[in-house]
Design an enzyme around this catalytic site. Sequence first.
Site, short mmCIF file in Angstrom:
data_model
loop_
_atom_site.label_atom_id
_atom_site.label_comp_id
_atom_site.label_asym_id
_atom_site.label_seq_id
_atom_site.Cartn_x
_atom_site.Cartn_y
_atom_site.Cartn_z
N GLU A 5 94.42 -51.37 25.67
CA GLU A 5 94.66 -50.07 26.30
C GLU A 5 95.75 -49.30 25.57
O GLU A 5 95.80 -48.07 25.61
CB GLU A 5 95.04 -50.28 27.78
N HIS A 10 83.66 -74.88 19.85
CA HIS A 10 82.26 -75.28 19.99
C HIS A 10 81.39 -74.09 20.40
O HIS A 10 80.27 -74.28 20.85
CB HIS A 10 82.16 -76.42 21.00
N LYS A 16 85.33 -43.09 35.09
CA LYS A 16 85.62 -42.71 36.49
C LYS A 16 84.97 -41.38 36.83
O LYS A 16 84.34 -41.23 37.87
CB LYS A 16 87.13 -42.59 36.70
O1 PA5 Z 1 97.56 -50.46 32.70
C1 PA5 Z 1 97.17 -49.53 33.38
O2 PA5 Z 1 97.80 -48.46 33.48
C2 PA5 Z 1 95.90 -49.65 34.18
O3 PA5 Z 1 95.25 -50.83 33.88
C3 PA5 Z 1 96.21 -49.61 35.66
O4 PA5 Z 1 97.10 -50.64 35.97
C4 PA5 Z 1 94.94 -49.76 36.48
O5 PA5 Z 1 94.04 -48.74 36.13
C5 PA5 Z 1 95.24 -49.68 37.97
O6 PA5 Z 1 95.85 -48.47 38.30
P1 PA5 Z 1 96.60 -48.31 39.68
O7 PA5 Z 1 97.75 -49.24 39.71
O8 PA5 Z 1 97.02 -46.88 39.70
O9 PA5 Z 1 95.60 -48.63 40.77
#
Ligand code: PA5
Length: 444
Positions: A286, A307, A421
């Site tokens: 990310e 394996h 989303k």
């Molecule tokens: O690392 C990140 O920012 C994302 O993975 C969020 O943690 C994830 O989308 C969850 O978001 P939220 O805590 O707003 O529900």
Amino acid sequence: MALKLNDHYLQKFIRPQEYTNIQPAITAAHKQLVTRSGAGNDYLGWVDLPENYDKEEFARIKIAADKIRKSCDVLIVIGIGGSYLGARAVIEFMNGQLYNQVNGDAPDIYYAGRDISAASMNELLRICEGKDVCINVISKSGTTTEPAVAFRVFRALLEDKYGKDGARERIFVTTDRARGTLKSFSDEAGYETFVVPDDVGGRYSVLTAVGLLPIAVADIDIDALMRGANDARLAFSDDNIENNDCYRYAAIRNILYRKGKVTEILVGYETYAQMFNEWWKQLYGESEGKDSKGIFPASVIFSTDLHSLGQFIQDGTKNQFETVISVESSEDHFTIPNDPNNIDGLNFLSGMELDAVKNKAMLGTLLAHEDGGVPNIVLELKDRSAYSLGYMIYFFELACAISGYVLGVNPFDQPGVEAYKKNMFALLGKPGYEDQKAALEARL
Ligand code: PA5
């Protein structure tokens, strides 16, 4: 030093001059970080967190964890991505994947709101039948679909079982300090709340209440975890990659990336590291995968994956490198028994520690993969303690930030996550998405 970088298995792939050449980019990234002048500088709260964390909240986390341990058989942790991966990674790294089977009287810990699956939901509801349940819902935004749906379901379960007053004692909420619907809803309902700091993004949040509350419920020493992280913060403050293994790791990744090594495989030799791998993949994926750039983070657990994916790593496309986490000392001991009939021909191993065999498997694999043209970074983690794990967490967070800056991306945003989303909401008919809905449906 709880973690050291061993570059012995890189020598065929990186010339000394290449380290010299990348040093200016590392120094520039370091300056961006310490002067808070780089992209995403509103999200650098994690940098000093191991020292400047909220001590009052930290004490409340311990009290809440104790209350949860005393009042429930099952803790349901509700969250997705950065809101649950860190906690699960630490809990399983420290206590093993089979934690719920070997934890005695301590609460079992399960994870909800991390997928969109009727099967998972029904499974978790069956697990809760006849059990005393607490929930810790974790969402910075408070509006993420997956955890929000799960929170509806488990809140209703608790209210049916214990009434609104009883449920209030069993619901713990970790969310934004002031903004957001989850915070206002929780304040109205009287739930105890914990904070996801404004300046800490989800994937950098494991050392906030996001990770610490579930981790403390699993009886892991969160003081030691923070101490380890803080010692790493102090240890990795020099921008010279000759003296800073964390920055050296970031440098190596970028050197290899520029040579076409676009996949990094994090290798663990212990099944308890599997969820740590998942946390790491989210952190790096990310943070770096944007602007059509980035190293794809993959992971394996050896020897089991020798394996399966071992074949590909040895002989397949040569676009990858490995980062091996070697846990150097262990409190676990197991001696291989003798077989009087030596049916399998393995009596040369009788009396040997299983870990010693694992070590030779690792060395053999490193040499084989080197022969197969795969560069290997080895990270030697001193042991499996909470201190060392905190140290390693900070090592990877810091290296990720530096590596992202060298790559030329903002390591702290995740614009790409919004695309699915928007489409999902449009296809589901969420008000306000009417135009997108028609356009998307025309493409299906
Ligand atoms: O690392 C990140 O920012 C994302 O993975 C969020 O943690 C994830 O989308 C969850 O978001 P939220 O805590 O707003 O529900």
